[in-house]
Design a protein around this motif. Structure first.
Motif, short mmCIF file in Angstrom:
data_model
loop_
_atom_site.label_atom_id
_atom_site.label_comp_id
_atom_site.label_asym_id
_atom_site.label_seq_id
_atom_site.Cartn_x
_atom_site.Cartn_y
_atom_site.Cartn_z
N ASP A 47 1.03 -1.16 -0.21
CA ASP A 47 -0.01 0.00 -0.07
C ASP A 47 0.76 1.27 0.02
OD1 ASP A 47 -2.34 -1.21 0.00
OD2 ASP A 47 -2.86 -1.22 2.11
N SER A 48 0.21 2.36 -0.76
CA SER A 48 0.97 3.58 -0.51
C SER A 48 0.95 4.15 0.98
CB SER A 48 0.10 4.69 -1.50
OG SER A 48 0.34 4.38 -2.80
N THR A 49 1.68 5.02 1.33
CA THR A 49 1.86 5.65 2.68
C THR A 49 1.94 7.30 2.20
OG1 THR A 49 4.32 5.82 2.81
CG2 THR A 49 2.86 3.74 3.70
N ALA A 50 1.83 7.99 3.53
CA ALA A 50 1.78 9.49 3.54
C ALA A 50 3.39 9.97 2.58
CB ALA A 50 1.74 10.12 4.78
N ASN B 21 4.93 8.05 0.40
CA ASN B 21 5.32 7.18 -0.90
C ASN B 21 4.22 6.79 -1.50
OD1 ASN B 21 7.31 5.58 -2.45
ND2 ASN B 21 5.99 3.93 -1.54
N ALA C 8 2.77 4.08 -3.86
CA ALA C 8 3.39 2.57 -4.17
C ALA C 8 2.89 2.32 -5.75
CB ALA C 8 2.61 1.51 -3.31
N ARG D 91 7.42 1.40 -5.34
CA ARG D 91 7.50 3.00 -5.90
C ARG D 91 6.46 2.94 -7.24
NH1 ARG D 91 13.28 3.28 -4.16
NH2 ARG D 91 13.67 2.65 -6.38
N ARG E 50 0.04 -6.41 2.25
CA ARG E 50 -0.08 -4.80 2.18
C ARG E 50 1.24 -3.95 2.81
NH1 ARG E 50 -4.99 -3.08 -0.17
NH2 ARG E 50 -6.55 -4.69 -0.43
N VAL E 51 1.70 -4.59 3.77
CA VAL E 51 2.73 -3.73 4.45
C VAL E 51 4.02 -4.58 4.76
CG1 VAL E 51 3.10 -2.73 6.80
CG2 VAL E 51 0.84 -3.07 5.87
#
Length: 327
Positions: A80-83, A85, A87, A154, A324-325
Motif C-alpha cells: 500500500d501507499s503511505t503518506a 510514498n 506505491a 514505488r 500490503r505492509v
C-alpha cells in the motif's frame, strides 16, 4: 469437486517436476514439506472468487505480470501507499484498472493461519495467476516457489517497465528482451488478453478518432469492429469509465480466439494489433490461432519463465505476514 480434481492433477504434475530447480533457486513443490496445503488454499480461494466474478481471472494474471516487470517478482505490487510514498499499485498503469488485491489478502490470511511466516506474498501471486488461468481456460502448469518478498514499492518504477497500450512491436520486443523474455514469449504471453477488459480511454482517441494525430480511424482496425467500439466509446461524451472486452469473441474464456481476432484486425489495443505488423510475430500469431494445444503448453512455460524475473531468494527480502505492509 472440480477444484479438488484440478488440484490432484496439479499434485501429479508436480510429482514429475518437483526436483526441477531453476537458476534462481526456485522449485516446483517448494512448500511440499513446510506448508503442504498452501497451493490448495490459494486454488480454493481463487476458484470461489472467479466463479463469483469471472473477470477477476484476468486481473490475477495481469497482477503477476505487473509485479514481475517492476523490480522483479517480489510482491511489491501488493504494498500500500503511505503518506510519504506512492506505491506501484497506485501508479496510472495500475490504478484504477488493476483489481484482485482482496483475493490475495484472503489467500494469504488462510495460508498464514496454517503456516505462519512461511509462504511469501510473491509466491501467492504466482499461484493465483496460474489458478486464474485454470479457472478461465483449464490451463495448468507447475508453479515454481521460493520467491521472497521485497520491501520497496514505488509508483515511479512502473514508468519504462510496463508497456503502455500505445507500444508498437519493436518497443514491445525491446522491453521484453530487457526482462530476458524472447519475442516468442512476448507473443505467447499476449494471449492473456483473451480475457479481461480495457477502458475506452486506453485506445479510443488514437485508434478510433484521431489516428497518429491526423484524425480518423486506425487503418489496421477492422471497420465493422471500429463501428461497434464507437457505439460504446463515443467521441462526443466522456467514456473514461466505460470498459470493453479485449476479446469480443470469447471475453471470459482464456483461449486462442485472441489470435483469431488479430488475424481479422480485431485487436483492441495498438499493442495487440501490432503483433500482425511484423513477419516473425505475425507468423507466431497464426500458429497460435491454429494450434491451441501448442499455445496452452507454451503459455505455461512462458509464465514460469516470466515468474523467475529478478526474484529474491534465500536470505534476500522477507516473508511478509501481511502482503500490503512490509515487516
Amino acid at each position: 469437486m472440480e477444484m479438488i480434481l484440478a488440484f490432484v492433477a496439479l499434485i501429479l504434475l508436480q510429482s514429475f517436476t518437483s526436483s526441477m530447480v531453476d537458476g534462481a533457486g526456485l522449485k516446483v513443490g517448494y512448500y511440499r514439506h513446510t506448508c503442504p496445503e498452501a497451493e490448495g488454499i490459494v486454488s480454493d480461494v481463487v476458484g470461489k472468487a472467479v466463479r463469483a466474478n469471472p473477470g477477476v481471472a484476468a486481473n490475477l494474471i495481469r497482477m503477476h505480470f505487473h509485479d514481475c516487470f517492476v523490480r522483479g517478482c517480489d510482491g511489491s505490487i501488493l504494498i500500500d501507499s503511505t503518506a510519504g510514498n506512492v506505491a506501484e499499485k497506485d501508479s496510472p498503469a495500475n490504478n484504477p484498472s488493476l483489481l484482485g488485491f482482496d483475493i490475495i489478502d484472503a489467500a494469504k490470511s488462510r495460508v498464514e493461519a496454517k503456516c505462519p511466516g512461511v509462504v511469501s506474498c510473491a509466491d501467492i501471486v504466482a499461484f493465483a495467476a496460474r489458478d486464474g488461468a485454470h479457472q478461465a481456460g483449464g490451463l495448468m502448469w507447475g508453479v515454481e516457489g521460493g520467491r521472497r518478498d521485497g520491501r520497496i514499492s514505488r509508483a515511479s518504477d512502473t514508468r519504462g517497465n510496463l508497456p503502455p497500450p500505445s507500444f508498437d512491436v519493436n518497443q514491445l520486443t525491446q522491453l521484453f528482451a530487457q526482462k530476458h523474455l524472447s519475442q516468442e514469449d512476448m507473443v505467447t504471453l499476449s494471449g492473456a488478453h483473451s480475457i479481461g477488459v480495457s477502458h475506452c480511454s486506453s485506445f479510443s482517441a488514437d485508434r478510433l478518432y484521431n489516428f497518429s494525430g491526423r484524425g480518423g480511424q486506425d487503418p489496421s482496425m477492422d471497420a465493422r469492429y471500429a463501428l461497434q467500439l464507437k457505439a460504446k466509446c463515443p467521441a462526443s461524451s466522456s467514456s473514461s469509465d466505460v470498459v470493453v472486452p479485449l476479446d469480443p469473441l470469447t471475453p471470459t474464456k482464456l483461449d486462442v480466439k485472441y489470435y483469431v481476432d488479430l488475424e481479422y484486425k480485431r485487436g483492441l489495443l495498438k499493442s495487440d494489433q501490432t503483433l500482425m505488423s511484423n513477419d516473425a510475430t505475425s507468423r507466431l500469431v497464426k500458429i497460435n490461432a491454429k494450434y491451441p494445444t501448442t499455445w496452452r503448453r507454451n503459455f505455461g512455460r512462458a509464465m514460469v519463465k516470466m515468474g523467475s524475473i529478478d526474484v529474491l531468494t534465500g536470505s534476500q527480502g522477507e516473508i511478509r505476514r501481511q502482503c500490503r505492509v512490509p515487516n
